[in-house]
Write a protein that holds these residues in place. Structure first.
Motif, PDB file in Angstrom:
ATOM      1  N   ALA A  78     -57.300  -5.647 -25.022  1.00 56.24           N
ATOM      2  CA  ALA A  78     -58.139  -5.180 -26.133  1.00 56.24           C
ATOM      3  C   ALA A  78     -58.831  -6.317 -26.876  1.00 56.24           C
ATOM      4  O   ALA A  78     -59.980  -6.158 -27.319  1.00 56.24           O
ATOM      5  N   VAL A  79     -58.175  -7.461 -27.049  1.00 51.66           N
ATOM      6  CA  VAL A  79     -58.746  -8.535 -27.870  1.00 51.66           C
ATOM      7  C   VAL A  79     -60.086  -9.039 -27.324  1.00 51.66           C
ATOM      8  O   VAL A  79     -61.055  -9.162 -28.081  1.00 51.66           O
TER       9      VAL A  79
ATOM     10  N   LEU B  59     -59.498   1.151 -35.001  1.00 48.04           N
ATOM     11  CA  LEU B  59     -59.110   2.058 -33.918  1.00 48.04           C
ATOM     12  C   LEU B  59     -58.043   1.418 -33.024  1.00 48.04           C
ATOM     13  O   LEU B  59     -57.079   2.081 -32.606  1.00 48.04           O
ATOM     14  N   PHE B  60     -58.209   0.139 -32.752  1.00 45.11           N
ATOM     15  CA  PHE B  60     -57.232  -0.570 -31.919  1.00 45.11           C
ATOM     16  C   PHE B  60     -55.868  -0.601 -32.603  1.00 45.11           C
ATOM     17  O   PHE B  60     -54.822  -0.382 -31.964  1.00 45.11           O
ATOM     18  N   LEU B  61     -55.851  -0.821 -33.909  1.00 47.36           N
ATOM     19  CA  LEU B  61     -54.589  -0.880 -34.637  1.00 47.36           C
ATOM     20  C   LEU B  61     -53.891   0.485 -34.634  1.00 47.36           C
ATOM     21  O   LEU B  61     -52.664   0.566 -34.484  1.00 47.36           O
ATOM     22  N   VAL B  62     -54.669   1.559 -34.779  1.00 47.44           N
ATOM     23  CA  VAL B  62     -54.091   2.914 -34.733  1.00 47.44           C
ATOM     24  C   VAL B  62     -53.454   3.173 -33.376  1.00 47.44           C
ATOM     25  O   VAL B  62     -52.333   3.708 -33.274  1.00 47.44           O
TER      26      VAL B  62
ATOM     27  N   ALA C 237     -63.634  -8.849 -29.295  1.00 48.69           N
ATOM     28  CA  ALA C 237     -64.379 -10.069 -29.604  1.00 48.69           C
ATOM     29  C   ALA C 237     -65.811  -9.997 -29.101  1.00 48.69           C
ATOM     30  O   ALA C 237     -66.753 -10.430 -29.783  1.00 48.69           O
ATOM     31  N   PHE C 238     -65.992  -9.428 -27.906  1.00 46.52           N
ATOM     32  CA  PHE C 238     -67.321  -9.424 -27.301  1.00 46.52           C
ATOM     33  C   PHE C 238     -68.076  -8.123 -27.529  1.00 46.52           C
ATOM     34  O   PHE C 238     -69.151  -7.932 -26.958  1.00 46.52           O
TER      35      PHE C 238
ATOM     36  N   LEU D  95     -74.100  -4.271 -39.896  1.00 46.74           N
ATOM     37  CA  LEU D  95     -73.731  -3.430 -38.756  1.00 46.74           C
ATOM     38  C   LEU D  95     -72.703  -4.121 -37.875  1.00 46.74           C
ATOM     39  O   LEU D  95     -71.730  -3.493 -37.419  1.00 46.74           O
ATOM     40  N   ILE D  96     -72.890  -5.418 -37.656  1.00 46.38           N
ATOM     41  CA  ILE D  96     -71.931  -6.167 -36.832  1.00 46.38           C
ATOM     42  C   ILE D  96     -70.560  -6.198 -37.498  1.00 46.38           C
ATOM     43  O   ILE D  96     -69.526  -5.981 -36.851  1.00 46.38           O
ATOM     44  N   ALA D  97     -70.533  -6.460 -38.820  1.00 45.35           N
ATOM     45  CA  ALA D  97     -69.262  -6.490 -39.539  1.00 45.35           C
ATOM     46  C   ALA D  97     -68.590  -5.111 -39.533  1.00 45.35           C
ATOM     47  O   ALA D  97     -67.367  -4.997 -39.342  1.00 45.35           O
ATOM     48  N   ALA D  98     -69.380  -4.046 -39.731  1.00 47.79           N
ATOM     49  CA  ALA D  98     -68.814  -2.694 -39.719  1.00 47.79           C
ATOM     50  C   ALA D  98     -68.249  -2.348 -38.344  1.00 47.79           C
ATOM     51  O   ALA D  98     -67.192  -1.720 -38.233  1.00 47.79           O
ATOM     52  N   LEU D  99     -68.956  -2.769 -37.297  1.00 47.04           N
ATOM     53  CA  LEU D  99     -68.471  -2.503 -35.941  1.00 47.04           C
ATOM     54  C   LEU D  99     -67.144  -3.209 -35.682  1.00 47.04           C
ATOM     55  O   LEU D  99     -66.232  -2.651 -35.056  1.00 47.04           O
ATOM     56  N   GLN D 100     -67.027  -4.437 -36.159  1.00 41.32           N
ATOM     57  CA  GLN D 100     -65.775  -5.182 -36.005  1.00 41.32           C
ATOM     58  C   GLN D 100     -64.621  -4.464 -36.705  1.00 41.32           C
ATOM     59  O   GLN D 100     -63.534  -4.304 -36.132  1.00 41.32           O
ATOM     60  N   VAL D 101     -64.848  -4.028 -37.940  1.00 48.04           N
ATOM     61  CA  VAL D 101     -63.798  -3.330 -38.692  1.00 48.04           C
ATOM     62  C   VAL D 101     -63.422  -2.019 -38.013  1.00 48.04           C
ATOM     63  O   VAL D 101     -62.237  -1.674 -37.883  1.00 48.04           O
ATOM     64  N   LEU D 102     -64.433  -1.262 -37.568  1.00 49.92           N
ATOM     65  CA  LEU D 102     -64.170   0.022 -36.918  1.00 49.92           C
ATOM     66  C   LEU D 102     -63.382  -0.158 -35.627  1.00 49.92           C
ATOM     67  O   LEU D 102     -62.373   0.534 -35.402  1.00 49.92           O
ATOM     68  N   MET D 103     -63.824  -1.074 -34.795  1.00 48.63           N
ATOM     69  CA  MET D 103     -63.156  -1.280 -33.508  1.00 48.63           C
ATOM     70  C   MET D 103     -61.722  -1.760 -33.716  1.00 48.63           C
ATOM     71  O   MET D 103     -60.790  -1.299 -33.044  1.00 48.63           O
TER      72      MET D 103
END
Length: 588
Positions: free
Chosen positions: A179-180, A266-269, A184-185, A255-263
């Motif tokens: 996942a990491v 979801l990964f943490l959940v 990252a990419f 948008l990039i920052a929001a995408l990082q937080v969202l992804m």
């Protein structure tokens, strides 16, 4: 790299083939500082990453009611916290040192290039662009060098955590390993649009800075002709375009920052859900789940650092392209410069225009077109921005000026253009320049007819001060009139006392009586030294030993002012502001 070394004795020779190569060169220059930042960063991030081990051990000790393990967990947590706190200050100091050192090195390179090119710099690149490169762009490039050390340390720590998870809990570690990189990419597809928007933002900002610099420089003239509102409207439109481009760029990064937080959310959940299933199945303990959760939340640090690094790289790449453009400018003679040469002191000959100035003479040159005169003056001084590589170099005592080392060329020939720059400081600081020592500041000021200026400056001194040399001049001499600035700058040039002094319209803003006195003093003070004055003023031409008429870039006539006025109609039309004669009139 210690900040005590700034300014650097030698900032080096940058690689200006592209913006990326310039960044890589700066990174190489800061290699020791980057290694120090990575070392302290590893210790800092390790203290953060290892904390979940102590927390998980403490949670499991409470569940098992094991006081020895709880005590061990407390000791470990204290040790990890001490390592983090102790390394934080040194880590921050190392990365900031890298930032300041890189910015200072780049500024030194820009200042050195500006001193090499002189007035040629702003003829090739707008003044506002130069200001933007030496301020905002330098900061952005230094930012990338700074963040790269933090990113490297975070990446290495992240790799160690993933490997540790694979051994500590293989199933969860495998999920994290997959996942990491995806997280990252995930923002890579957005990097291209972000870079394009950053490029547009930088161009709009440079345009606004250029307009502001030009407006401030010409404020006195604008007020005289009532053009303030016109330039104000232009700057307002340019600043609004810059604001709009900055907002568009910020939206992309949001948008990039929001995408990082969202992804990552979801990964943490998914990881927590999967970890709870393993706990319920009895495959891992609650303490191991807490430790794993702590390791995963730590991944947010390198992911945010990756986002910041990507942002810094995009902005610094755009800025580095412009910095490389400025640093890549060269005088036409650099590739031919010899290692050693004696200072020439003979006749000055320009093979292109046919101009010949005898050694030790006071020669006036009339071109008719002020811009053409400025270009010829720059050519004599080796500054010409439009030089043809096939053209022969200006000869001084038979030596090609382009073959002289830069320092020798600057010592042999001094060119004062029609808009000389006066830096802020005292009048005495104005004369803190390399000079022959044959002319004193007082003699130079007297020859330039600066007595009235000194009287005015003396009134600005604090009570008890009487020496006008201690009076302060504002930036670019804006507290002086145009004629006063010309006379002060002329005094500085006379004080330097070069072998060949080239003056481009040195008295264009001076009244006739003062100009006549300056012409007499100039001829007397420069007796025996080669002086070339580009002018069309009859007062200055009448005092010259010889006058050369150079219309259309080629020498047309040579003689005294009196003879040329009577014998050459085209010359007479230029210096007396009459209508130029027709071909029929010239034939007659």
């Amino acid at each position: 790299m210690s900040l005590r070394l700034i300014p650097f004795a030698d900032p080096g020779v940058p690689d200006t083939r592209s913006g990326l190569r310039l960044i890589l060169w700066l990174e190489h220059q800061q290699l020791r500082g980057q290694l120090a930042a990575v070392g302290w960063g590893l210790l800092f991030f390790s203290g953060i990453a290892a904390a979940p081990v102590a927390v998980g051990l403490a949670v499991q000790a409470v569940i098992d009611k094991s006081w020895p393990r709880l005590l061990l967990a407390g000791v470990l947590l204290l040790a990890f916290g001490a390592a983090k706190a102790g390394s934080d200050a040194f880590f921050h100091r190392a990365v900031v040192t890298n930032w300041i050192s890189t910015a200072s090195r780049l500024q030194q390179l820009l200042f050195r290039k500006a001193s090499e090119l002189g007035s040629l710099l702003t003829r090739r690149i707008a003044a506002g662009e130069v200001v933007a490169v030496s301020s905002g762009d330098v900061e952005k490039i230094g930012w990338f060098v700074e963040v790269l050390g933090r990113f490297t340390a975070a990446l290495l720590t992240c790799f160690a955590v993933v490997v540790g998870l694979l051994f500590y809990e293989p199933q969860l570690g495998l999920v994290v390993l997959v996942a990491v990189p995806v997280l990252a990419f995930s923002i890579v597809p957005l990097m291209g649009p972000a870079e394009r928007r950053a490029d547009v933002q930088r161009a709009k900002g440079g345009r606004a800075t250029e307009l502001a610099a030009d407006t401030v420089a010409g404020l006195r003239v604008l007020r005289g002709i009532g053009g303030e509102q016109l330039f104000l409207d232009r700057y307002r439109a340019a600043s609004q375009e810059y604001r709009a481009s900055a907002v568009r760029s910020a939206r992309m990064w949001s948008l990039i920052a929001a995408l990082q937080v969202l992804m990552f959310g979801l990964f943490l959940v998914v990881v927590v859900w999967f970890g709870v299933r393993l706990v319920l199945d009895g495959k891992i303990s609650v303490g191991e789940l807490v430790t794993t959760y702590g390791f995963i939340t730590f991944m947010l640090v390198p992911l945010h650092t990756f986002e910041e690094t990507a942002s810094a790289f995009i902005f610094s790449k755009v800025s580095a392209r412009r910095a490389a453009r400025v640093l890549s400018l060269r005088r036409t003679d650099e590739e031919f410069a010899a290692s050693e040469a004696e200072l020439p002191s003979g006749d000055v000959v320009d093979p292109v225009s046919g101009l010949m100035v005898p050694a030790g003479s006071f020669t006036a040159v009339v071109c008719g077109d002020p811009d053409a005169g400025g270009r010829l003056a720059d050519r004599i001084g080796g500054h010409s921005p439009e030089a043809n590589p096939d053209d022969a170099s200006v000869l001084v005592d038979g030596v090609e000026l382009d073959r002289l080392p830069l320092e020798s060329a600057r010592t042999a020939v001094l060119v004062q253009d029609k808009d000389p720059v006066l830096l802020s400081g005292t009048v005495s600081d104005l004369f803190d320049v390399p000079a022959s020592g044959a002319v004193t500041p007082e003699a130079a000021l007297d020859a330039a007819q600066c007595a009235d200026i000194l009287d005015v400056l003396r009134q600005t001194l604090p009570s008890g001060e009487t020496d006008p040399m201690r009076a302060v001049l504002t930036e670019r001499g804006r507290s002086l009139s145009g004629g006063q600035r010309q006379r002060i700058a002329l005094a500085r040039s006379l004080y330097v006392d070069p072998t060949v002094l080239v003056l481009d319209e040195p008295t264009s803003a001076v009244d006739a009586h003062t100009e006549a006195r300056i012409a007499d003093s100039l001829r007397a003070l420069r007796a025996g030294r080669t002086t070339v004055v580009f002018t069309s003023s009859p007062l200055m031409l009448d005092r010259a030993e010889r006058v050369v008429f150079v219309p259309d870039g080629q020498v047309d006539a040579v003689g005294t002012h009196h003879d040329l006025v009577h014998d050459n109609p085209r010359y007479r039309a230029v210096v007396t502001r009459e209508d130029e004669p027709t071909l029929e009139e010239e034939s007659a």
